[in-house]
Motif scaffolding. Structure first.
Motif, PDB file in Angstrom:
ATOM      1  N   ALA A 298       1.477  -1.181   2.317  1.00 38.64           N
ATOM      2  CA  ALA A 298       1.104  -0.675   0.931  1.00 38.64           C
ATOM      3  C   ALA A 298       0.916   0.863   1.039  1.00 38.64           C
ATOM      4  O   ALA A 298       0.524   1.690   1.987  1.00 38.64           O
ATOM      5  N   GLU A 299       1.084   1.275  -0.316  1.00 36.62           N
ATOM      6  CA  GLU A 299       0.961   2.833  -0.588  1.00 36.62           C
ATOM      7  C   GLU A 299       0.133   3.033  -1.745  1.00 36.62           C
ATOM      8  O   GLU A 299       0.282   2.329  -2.775  1.00 36.62           O
ATOM      9  N   ASN A 300      -0.968   3.851  -1.460  1.00 33.23           N
ATOM     10  CA  ASN A 300      -1.886   3.915  -2.818  1.00 33.23           C
ATOM     11  C   ASN A 300      -2.361   2.604  -3.387  1.00 33.23           C
ATOM     12  O   ASN A 300      -2.566   2.490  -4.451  1.00 33.23           O
ATOM     13  N   GLY A 301      -2.761   1.586  -2.437  1.00 30.51           N
ATOM     14  CA  GLY A 301      -3.328   0.441  -2.862  1.00 30.51           C
ATOM     15  C   GLY A 301      -2.183  -0.823  -3.436  1.00 30.51           C
ATOM     16  O   GLY A 301      -2.617  -1.750  -3.906  1.00 30.51           O
ATOM     17  N   LYS A 302      -0.915  -0.219  -3.326  1.00 31.36           N
ATOM     18  CA  LYS A 302       0.120  -1.046  -4.250  1.00 31.36           C
ATOM     19  C   LYS A 302       0.987  -1.612  -2.975  1.00 31.36           C
ATOM     20  O   LYS A 302       1.544  -0.731  -2.191  1.00 31.36           O
TER      21      LYS A 302
ATOM     22  N   GLU B  82     -10.033  -6.015  -1.314  1.00 28.99           N
ATOM     23  CA  GLU B  82      -8.891  -5.368  -2.082  1.00 28.99           C
ATOM     24  C   GLU B  82      -7.900  -6.488  -2.929  1.00 28.99           C
ATOM     25  O   GLU B  82      -6.970  -6.901  -2.714  1.00 28.99           O
TER      26      GLU B  82
END
Length: 570
Positions: free
Chosen positions: A241-245, A163
């Protein structure tokens, strides 16, 4: 950890001599410059012996030849171990080639040692080569500042090449934390880089005039990979993280593994959850944790000076409330997170950015050109063509990161031809040791030199019981100071005397439980007899997918350590 009878916020009493040394050091300068010109000894004298640790070095000698030199009426062969500051373990190929050349030409052993602090060490730097070592690092944008002694040391970060965007964000925070918590004194630049002394008064707004009571370790970890063993560290930022952020961190404080044989006032401890914080509070909260430990940590007894002991003495909630007060921030409840692995993923993996990443197993982290296995030269050859970066892992391995499809075959050919991609068992991949003999002055027993053959014997036991394709997290450390992280292993050997170890079992695969001592002060043959018996039971009595450490707890072979401050020694 339980809240039981919180004690005083500050320990009164006679300060340890380390406190005098720091106070009188003129902000870490001491007389190091004068000592460098002293040709009568190969070492540093007086307070400078310890002060150089703030500059990233330990004075050592070759213990294999110590007695022989004493017989010849010679002083020990002093040489320095130098540890680089490398937040998150990322280094460029250009930087790598510079350290490779220095190791070959300016160290006794010619090797580069990858450490489980996610950096590299030079071993065997003679005093005449110490300043050139620091200057070489400076020329390529590196330094060794604050990688040892009573400061925040190298900041670890999960080595996640998959990621890429999330890892990059986490890595940037590891760098920011490292820079924010560094000593502000200009002593390092003046001594090693010949920078002009600035007339302004030195100030240490975070670390203080006498720095921290003891060493302090910080991590940034990206679940589900606990590859940095967060519970071995004082301050840990668990990425949420949320949605990869990345949106913030869960903060865990007060982990640490060092103890002293027979001293029940010392113990290994897992870190305590404080709460969640958004990204914009990260540096303020980190500073508040460090300054609280600075002011409340025990400066009378260095064996009880680490953050874990401060938490146990004053109480977790009291410490947490002080951090909130100093940061001007109230923690939110811990956000859900889970760890499922902590080992490295070997071989090629493809990231979401379509770049390839090659994780190479480096036994004990020791890069040297062995007969028929020129490992050190192999990494240098890769560095000459690689356009991405290298990532040093907290398990002493190395990732060739950011390889485009067009270069993949070329990198692999170099790695294979230099013995860097040989087949090894899962057991060997999940075994680790500290340096110990001959260079570590604290070593009581072998570790790095002991591990390879010992793992071969453990592999034979695993094969005999039909579990040769599986693994047990195995760690060996030459003394109880914790560098090999044996106190977070499923099987941990802690050096007690030459050839003798305490055998600890009952940790788990993901590194969230302290193992308990199973047998004390036993030799290798006795250890293997115990392992044979225990692995035999594990192979036949375990439940589906049950790790060795979890099995020893469920089967009643060993009691779990639930409250280390109170029951580790029972």
């Amino acid at each position: 950890m339980s809240e039981k009878h919180p004690g005083p916020l500050v320990v009164e009493g006679k300060l340890s001599d380390a406190e005098r040394l720091k106070k009188e050091s003129n902000y870490l300068r001491g007389t190091i410059v004068e000592d460098l010109d002293n040709g009568l000894t190969g070492g540093f004298t007086g307070d400078n012996f310890l002060l150089i640790r703030f500059h990233g070095m330990y004075q050592q000698d070759d213990r294999d030849i110590r007695a022989e030199r004493a017989e010849q009426k010679l002083e020990p062969r002093h040489a320095m171990m130098l540890r680089c500051r490398l937040p998150g373990g990322i280094i460029t190929p250009t930087q790598w080639l510079a350290i490779d050349k220095f190791a070959a030409n300016n160290t006794i052993y010619g090797s580069i040692r990858l450490t489980n602090r996610q950096t590299f060490q030079f071993h065997g730097i003679l005093k005449k080569n110490v300043k050139p070592a620091h200057q070489m690092l400076h020329e390529v944008g590196l330094d060794a500042l604050a990688t040892a002694n009573d400061v925040n040391r190298n900041v670890l970060c999960t080595s996640n090449p998959i990621e890429s965007e999330l890892h990059q964000e986490a890595y940037e925070w590891a760098k920011k934390l490292s820079e924010h918590l560094l000593p502000q004194t200009r002593a390092y630049a003046e001594i090693w880089w010949d920078k002009e002394k600035v007339a302004t008064t030195d100030k240490e707004p975070i670390l203080g005039e006498t720095y921290l009571p003891r060493k302090f370790k910080t991590t940034v970890v990206v679940p589900p990979h606990n590859d940095i063993d967060l519970h071995a560290n004082d301050m840990n930022f668990v990425a949420i993280a949320e949605n990869g952020k990345l949106i913030g961190f869960n903060l865990l404080v007060g982990g640490g593994l060092s103890l002293e044989h027979g001293n029940k006032a010392t113990y290994a401890r897992t870190a305590s959850e404080f709460g969640f914080l958004p990204l914009d509070q990260t540096l303020a909260v980190a500073e508040a944790v460090v300054t609280t430990q600075r002011d409340w940590g025990n400066r009378t007894d260095r064996k009880n000076a680490k953050t874990k002991y401060t938490l146990e003495r004053v109480g977790v909630e009291t410490f947490k409330a002080e951090v909130e007060k100093r940061a001007g921030f109230t923690f939110e409840p811990i956000r859900p997170y889970e760890f499922t692995t902590r080992g490295d993923r070997f071989g090629w993996v493809k990231g979401i950015d379509n770049q390839w990443h090659l994780t190479l197993f480096i036994e004990n982290g020791r890069l040297l050109d062995y007969p028929d296995r020129p490992l050190k030269s192999g990494i240098a050859e890769i560095a000459k063509i690689h356009q991405g970066d290298f990532r040093l892992t907290a398990n002493q391995n190395l990732i060739v990161a950011g390889v485009p499809e067009s270069e993949k075959a070329k990198v692999e050919a170099i790695a294979r031809s230099h013995g860097l991609m040989e087949n090894v068992t899962a057991q060997r991949e999940n075994s680790m040791a500290c340096v110990a003999f001959p260079t570590c002055p604290l070593a009581m027993a072998e570790a790095e030199r002991f591990l390879p053959d010992f793992v071969t014997r453990v592999e034979a036991i695993m094969n005999e019981h039909g579990v040769g394709d599986e693994h047990i997290v195995l760690r060996v450390t030459g003394c109880p100071n914790g560098c090999g992280r044996a106190m977070l292993a499923e099987i941990g050997l802690v050096g007690k005397a030459p050839g003798r170890y305490n055998l600890h079992i009952g940790g788990n695969r993901i590194g969230t439980r302290i193992p308990r001592m199973y047998r004390e002060n036993i030799n290798e043959e006795e250890i293997l007899i115990s392992i044979n018996e225990l692995v035999g039971r594990w192979a036949t009595e375990r439940e589906a997918d049950e790790g060795f450490g979890d099995f020893t707890i469920r089967a009643g072979i060993i009691r779990p350590v639930l409250d280390p401050a109170r029951d580790l020694w029972e």
